[in-house]
Design a protein around this motif. Sequence first.
Motif, PDB file in Angstrom:
ATOM      1  N   GLN A  37      35.922  59.974  34.391  1.00  0.00           N
ATOM      2  CA  GLN A  37      36.865  60.257  33.320  1.00  0.00           C
ATOM      3  C   GLN A  37      37.042  59.080  32.362  1.00  0.00           C
ATOM      4  N   THR A  39      36.861  56.981  29.289  1.00  0.00           N
ATOM      5  CA  THR A  39      36.601  57.407  27.916  1.00  0.00           C
ATOM      6  C   THR A  39      36.034  56.282  27.062  1.00  0.00           C
ATOM      7  N   ASP A  53      40.792  53.321  30.956  1.00  0.00           N
ATOM      8  CA  ASP A  53      40.593  54.556  31.698  1.00  0.00           C
ATOM      9  C   ASP A  53      41.235  55.762  31.022  1.00  0.00           C
ATOM     10  N   LYS A  54      42.336  55.529  30.311  1.00  0.00           N
ATOM     11  CA  LYS A  54      43.090  56.656  29.766  1.00  0.00           C
ATOM     12  C   LYS A  54      43.976  56.162  28.620  1.00  0.00           C
ATOM     13  N   GLU A  56      47.332  57.643  26.314  1.00  0.00           N
ATOM     14  CA  GLU A  56      48.331  58.683  26.094  1.00  0.00           C
ATOM     15  C   GLU A  56      49.123  58.346  24.837  1.00  0.00           C
ATOM     16  N   THR A  73      45.872  53.017  30.202  1.00  0.00           N
ATOM     17  CA  THR A  73      45.648  52.645  31.591  1.00  0.00           C
ATOM     18  C   THR A  73      44.398  51.781  31.622  1.00  0.00           C
TER      19      THR A  73
END
Length: 154
Positions: A37, A39, A53-54, A56, A73
Motif C-alpha cells: 500500500q 504510495t 506510507d499514507k 490523510e 504516516t
Amino acid sequence: MKLKLLSLLLILLFVAGCSNETDTKTDATARSDAAEQVTQPQTVVGGLKISIDKQEINQKKTEDGDRVLHTFTITGENMGSVSAGLGSIDFLLQTKNGDLVELDHTMAMFGNEIAVGESLTGNVSFELEEEQQASKLIYQTGEDQLAEWDVKSE
C-alpha cells in the motif's frame, strides 16, 4: 489413568502448536499486504530508509475557523551501521506558493532513536488554511534539506 491424561496433554500441546503456525502465516500475509500500500517511493538518507506510507486530509475546527489537516504516516528503517534518530520535527510541508509549514504541535507526534536493523513508524500532521495547497513533504535536519516527496493537496 495417568497414561490417558498424559496422552490428552500431548494432543492439546500438538494442536496448540499447530494453531500458532497458522497465526504466524496470517501475520506475515498482513505485513506484505501493508507493504504493497506504499504510495510514495522509498528514499535512503544517511542510512535511514524513509517511506511515506499514507496521507490523510481532514477538516480541523479551530477557534480561528476551519483548517485543513494533512497527516502523513512515515516509516523509517535503519539500514546503516549505527543508531540514527528520526522524528516528526524533521519534517516540513511546502505549499504550492512556496511557504514552509511546521508541524502541528497539537497533534500526535513521534520520535526516537532507531537501532541498526530496526524501524519506527509514526504520524506527522500539518495545519493549513483553507486557501493553501500542499505541494511537497520535506525531510530536513538542521538547515539541510535531505529529501522531498510530492503530496496530494486535496
